[in-house]
Scaffold this motif. Structure first.
Motif, PDB file in Angstrom:
ATOM      1  N   GLY A 451       0.785  -1.224   0.000  1.00  0.00           N
ATOM      2  CA  GLY A 451       0.000   0.000   0.000  1.00  0.00           C
ATOM      3  C   GLY A 451       0.820   1.279   0.000  1.00  0.00           C
ATOM      4  O   GLY A 451       2.049   1.270  -0.009  1.00  0.00           O
ATOM      5  N   PHE A 452       0.100   2.367   0.017  1.00  0.00           N
ATOM      6  CA  PHE A 452       0.659   3.721   0.015  1.00  0.00           C
ATOM      7  C   PHE A 452       0.436   4.328   1.396  1.00  0.00           C
ATOM      8  O   PHE A 452      -0.667   4.258   1.945  1.00  0.00           O
ATOM      9  CB  PHE A 452      -0.057   4.549  -1.057  1.00  0.00           C
ATOM     10  N   ARG A 453       1.490   4.908   1.958  1.00  0.00           N
ATOM     11  CA  ARG A 453       1.381   5.474   3.300  1.00  0.00           C
ATOM     12  C   ARG A 453       0.599   6.785   3.250  1.00  0.00           C
ATOM     13  O   ARG A 453       1.036   7.762   2.663  1.00  0.00           O
ATOM     14  CB  ARG A 453       2.782   5.717   3.885  1.00  0.00           C
ATOM     15  N   TYR A 454      -0.561   6.776   3.873  1.00  0.00           N
ATOM     16  CA  TYR A 454      -1.449   7.944   3.879  1.00  0.00           C
ATOM     17  C   TYR A 454      -1.339   8.626   5.241  1.00  0.00           C
ATOM     18  O   TYR A 454      -1.636   8.034   6.283  1.00  0.00           O
ATOM     19  CB  TYR A 454      -2.884   7.500   3.617  1.00  0.00           C
ATOM     20  N   ASP A 455      -0.916   9.870   5.220  1.00  0.00           N
ATOM     21  CA  ASP A 455      -0.728  10.642   6.447  1.00  0.00           C
ATOM     22  C   ASP A 455      -1.804  11.725   6.501  1.00  0.00           C
ATOM     23  O   ASP A 455      -1.811  12.652   5.683  1.00  0.00           O
ATOM     24  CB  ASP A 455       0.673  11.269   6.458  1.00  0.00           C
ATOM     25  N   THR A 456      -2.701  11.635   7.464  1.00  0.00           N
ATOM     26  CA  THR A 456      -3.812  12.581   7.555  1.00  0.00           C
ATOM     27  C   THR A 456      -3.371  13.965   8.015  1.00  0.00           C
ATOM     28  O   THR A 456      -4.173  14.907   7.993  1.00  0.00           O
ATOM     29  CB  THR A 456      -4.891  12.066   8.522  1.00  0.00           C
ATOM     30  N   ARG A 457      -2.104  14.120   8.379  1.00  0.00           N
ATOM     31  CA  ARG A 457      -1.618  15.439   8.807  1.00  0.00           C
ATOM     32  C   ARG A 457      -1.160  16.292   7.639  1.00  0.00           C
ATOM     33  O   ARG A 457      -0.888  17.482   7.811  1.00  0.00           O
ATOM     34  CB  ARG A 457      -0.468  15.247   9.817  1.00  0.00           C
ATOM     35  N   GLN A 458      -1.074  15.706   6.451  1.00  0.00           N
ATOM     36  CA  GLN A 458      -0.685  16.488   5.287  1.00  0.00           C
ATOM     37  C   GLN A 458      -1.852  17.342   4.800  1.00  0.00           C
ATOM     38  O   GLN A 458      -3.021  16.964   4.948  1.00  0.00           O
ATOM     39  CB  GLN A 458      -0.217  15.569   4.162  1.00  0.00           C
ATOM     40  N   PRO A 459      -1.569  18.490   4.177  1.00  0.00           N
ATOM     41  CA  PRO A 459      -2.641  19.348   3.664  1.00  0.00           C
ATOM     42  C   PRO A 459      -3.527  18.592   2.671  1.00  0.00           C
ATOM     43  O   PRO A 459      -3.032  17.889   1.786  1.00  0.00           O
ATOM     44  CB  PRO A 459      -1.886  20.483   2.966  1.00  0.00           C
ATOM     45  N   GLY A 460      -4.826  18.720   2.849  1.00  0.00           N
ATOM     46  CA  GLY A 460      -5.776  18.044   1.973  1.00  0.00           C
ATOM     47  C   GLY A 460      -6.134  16.642   2.406  1.00  0.00           C
ATOM     48  O   GLY A 460      -7.068  16.046   1.878  1.00  0.00           O
ATOM     49  N   ASN A 461      -5.405  16.086   3.395  1.00  0.00           N
ATOM     50  CA  ASN A 461      -5.614  14.705   3.838  1.00  0.00           C
ATOM     51  C   ASN A 461      -6.353  14.601   5.167  1.00  0.00           C
ATOM     52  O   ASN A 461      -6.434  13.517   5.743  1.00  0.00           O
ATOM     53  CB  ASN A 461      -4.269  13.990   3.979  1.00  0.00           C
ATOM     54  N   GLY A 462      -6.871  15.710   5.674  1.00  0.00           N
ATOM     55  CA  GLY A 462      -7.468  15.702   7.003  1.00  0.00           C
ATOM     56  C   GLY A 462      -8.626  14.733   7.141  1.00  0.00           C
ATOM     57  O   GLY A 462      -9.433  14.557   6.221  1.00  0.00           O
ATOM     58  N   ASN A 463      -8.720  14.077   8.307  1.00  0.00           N
ATOM     59  CA  ASN A 463      -9.766  13.078   8.537  1.00  0.00           C
ATOM     60  C   ASN A 463     -10.812  13.546   9.546  1.00  0.00           C
ATOM     61  O   ASN A 463     -11.591  12.742  10.057  1.00  0.00           O
ATOM     62  CB  ASN A 463      -9.155  11.761   9.003  1.00  0.00           C
ATOM     63  N   ALA A 464     -10.854  14.828   9.824  1.00  0.00           N
ATOM     64  CA  ALA A 464     -11.832  15.346  10.773  1.00  0.00           C
ATOM     65  C   ALA A 464     -13.192  15.496  10.106  1.00  0.00           C
ATOM     66  O   ALA A 464     -13.325  15.427   8.882  1.00  0.00           O
ATOM     67  CB  ALA A 464     -11.369  16.691  11.317  1.00  0.00           C
TER      68      ALA A 464
END
Length: 487
Positions: A451-464
Motif C-alpha cells: 500500500g501507500f502510506r497515507y498521512d492525515t496530517r498532510q494538507p488536503g488529507n485531514g480526517n476530521a
C-alpha cells in the motif's frame, strides 16, 4: 484537315512531369493518411466490454503509440515504483485481465497506427480479494483502490526524459514483441518515437505543479486542477493557484438513483450527461473527438448498473435488522433514498471535513467550463461553485472504502468514531478486504508492503468531520455496520 499540335516538346515533358509529381504526391498523401490518421472503428460484444476497453476520444490528442507504450516498462523498469512487487504496469496498480492486450481502462484503437488511450474505467473500476491468496475480482464502475494515476504519469515523463528513450532502443524492444514493416520502422524511427518523446515531456511539464503538493496515491486523483491548468482547456495559471483537490475516486454505478442530485463530491454539477461528457474531456478527449453517441450508451449502462453484494457470509442478520432501525433514525435523512437532504450539498461548516477540495474549484473555473463547448450541440451549462460536500446515497458502501471525499478514513468502523480516535497514518491501495470492519486491510506488514502510506496530517488529507453517529454506544455502531453491509 487535321489541326497540328504546335505545343513545344519541352512543354509536354513538363506537363508529364507535373502529372507524375501530382500522382506521386497523391500516393504519398494517401499512404501518410493510411499510416498516420486512418481511423479503424472498434467493435465490442456488449456495452460492458466497451466500458472496460472502449475509446472515449482520448487517442487523437493524448494517445500513445501502443507498441512504444507496451515496451516502456521493460526498457525503463528503474522508473517504476522501487518498492513494487509486481512487474510492468502492474506495479502501478492497474487491473489487467488475462489475455487482454491492455489493462482495464485503457483503450486500443488504430488511428493510422495502434494507439492506447485512457478511458473512464481506468479510475472507475474496483478490485477486491476476500483473502490474500484469493482471486482478484474486478467490479466495473466501482472506485479504484490500487491504480495510482499520478505514478503512471510520472513514469511516462521520467521514461521520456531518460537518455535511452531513443529509436534504436525502443525499436529493438518492439522487435521482441511484434514485427513492424519496413515502412512502419521508418515512421517509428523518424516521426512517431521522436514525437512521442516530445509529447510526454510536454505532458510532464504540464503536471509539474503536482510535485509541490501532497501525493495522490492509489485510488485518488486531483480531478479538476489538471483541467484548470491545461493550456487547451480552462488555461488557468498553476503558479497563481496553490489549491489541493486530492479526492477519493467515486463509483459510477446506479446513476439513475442520483437523477437530480448534486454530483461529484462537492456538487459542482447536477446533470448526469454533462458529468459523463466532461469526464471524457478530463481524461484527454476534445470536443471534436468525443464519441457522443457511444458515451450516451455508456451513460445508460451506468444508470442501471448495480454494485455487487457484500461477498462474505458472516453477516449477522439479527444485528443488521437492529442496524436498519438505527440507520433510519440517525442516517437516512442524509443518506436514505427518501432523505430530505440526500443528494444535496451540506455546508462544510456543518459537516466539518477537509475543505481543500472546495478551494480547488472556483467560480471562474465553473464559468469557463460552461463556456468551453458553446459551439457544440451538447454544451455545458450546469457547472457551479459550492461550499460544501454532497450527502451521497450509500449504495454499495462496503466497496467504497476508504471514506470521506479525500479517502482519509480507512473503514466505516473508524468513521463511526470521533476524529481523534481515527487512524492518523494508514496504508491504502491493498485490495484485500476486512470482512468485519467494512473496509480494506490498511495496517500490518502486507498493507505496508503493498500500500501507500497515507498521512492525515498532510494538507488536503485531514480526517476530521462527519462525526454523525459517533456518539452511539459501541453495540449500536456495530449494528449499524452490519446493516450497511446490506446496501
Amino acid at each position: 484537315m487535321a489541326r497540328k499540335d504546335h505545343a513545344h516538346p519541352r512543354a509536354r515533358h513538363w506537363l508529364i512531369w507535373l502529372a507524375l509529381l501530382l500522382a506521386l504526391g497523391a500516393v504519398v498523401a494517401t499512404i501518410g493518411w493510411y499510416k498516420l490518421f486512418r481511423e479503424v472503428p472498434q467493435h465490442f460484444d456488449d456495452v460492458e466490454a466497451y466500458y472496460r476497453y472502449g475509446s472515449i476520444g482520448t487517442e487523437p490528442e493524448e494517445g500513445l503509440p501502443y507498441w512504444v507504450w507496451r515496451v516502456l516498462p521493460e526498457v525503463f523498469p528503474q522508473h517504476l515504483p522501487e518498492d513494487a512487487e509486481d512487474a510492468g504496469y502492474a506495479a502501478l496498480g492497474v487491473a489487467w485481465e488475462q489475455g487482454e492486450p491492455t489493462p482495464v481502462g485503457f483503450s486500443l484503437k488504430t488511428l493510422g497506427f495502434p494507439r492506447i488511450g485512457i478511458n473512464c474505467a481506468a479510475c472507475h473500476t474496483a478490485t477486491y480479494r476476500t483473502s490474500a491468496d484469493g482471486e482478484r475480482r474486478i467490479v466495473p464502475a466501482g472506485p479504484q483502490q490500487t491504480f495510482d494515476p499520478q505514478a503512471y504519469l510520472r513514469f511516462l515523463g521520467e521514461a521520456a526524459a531518460d537518455p535511452d528513450f531513443t529509436a534504436d532502443t525502443l525499436l529493438a524492444a518492439i522487435r521482441e514483441e511484434t514485427e513492424l514493416s519496413w515502412l512502419d520502422r521508418l515512421l517509428y524511427r523518424f516521426l512517431i518515437i521522436p514525437r512521442t518523446r516530445d509529447g510526454l515531456l510536454e505532458q510532464a511539464e504540464q503536471f509539474r505543479w503536482t510535485e509541490e503538493r501532497p501525493r495522490w496515491g492509489p485510488g485518488r486523483i486531483d480531478p479538476f486542477n489538471p483541467v484548470k491548468f491545461h493550456p487547451d482547456l480552462l488555461a488557468l495559471d498553476p503558479a497563481e493557484d496553490d489549491t489541493i483537490g486530492n479526492s477519493d475516486i467515486m463509483p459510477l454505478w446506479a446513476l439513475d438513483e442520483q437523477e437530480g442530485y448534486a454530483l461529484h463530491w462537492d456538487g459542482l454539477n447536477d446533470a448526469i450527461t454533462e458529468v459523463v461528457l466532461s469526464g471524457a474531456i478530463g481524461d484527454g478527449a476534445r470536443p471534436d473527438s468525443l464519441p457522443v453517441e457511444a458515451l450516451g450508451e455508456l451513460e445508460a449502462y451506468l444508470r442501471e448498473l448495480a454494485p455487487p453484494p457484500y461477498p462474505f457470509d458472516t453477516r449477522d442478520d439479527q444485528m443488521a435488522a437492529r442496524g436498519k432501525v438505527l440507520f433510519e433514525e440517525t442516517c437516512a435523512g442524509c443518506h436514505g433514498p427518501e432523505g430530505a437532504r440526500t443528494g444535496t450539498v451540506i455546508p462544510q461548516s456543518e459537516v466539518g471535513t477537509d475543505r481543500h477540495r472546495l478551494a480547488m474549484w472556483t467560480a471562474e473555473a465553473a464559468e469557463r467550463y460552461n463556456a468551453y463547448a458553446e459551439a457544440y450541440p451538447w454544451d455545458f451549462d450546469a457547472f457551479v461553485k459550492t461550499d460544501g460536500y454532497v450527502a451521497k446515497p450509500l449504495t454499495g458502501i462496503w466497496l467504497r472504502a476508504p471514506y470521506l471525499h479525500n479517502g482519509s478514513v480507512p473503514t466505516v468502523e473508524d468513521l463511526l468514531r470521533p476524529a481523534e480516535e481515527r487512524p492518523v497514518v494508514f496504508h491504502r491501495g491493498y485490495d484485500v478486504y476486512h470482512p468485519d470492519r467494512l473496509g480494506f486491510i490498511h495496517e500490518g506488514e502486507a498493507a505496508e508492503r503493498h500500500g501507500f502510506r497515507y498521512d492525515t496530517r498532510q494538507p488536503g488529507n485531514g480526517n476530521a468531520g462527519h462525526e454523525y453517529g459517533t456518539e452511539l454506544p459501541a453495540q449500536d455502531r456495530d449494528a449499524l455496520v452490519e446493516y450497511l453491509k446490506t446496501l
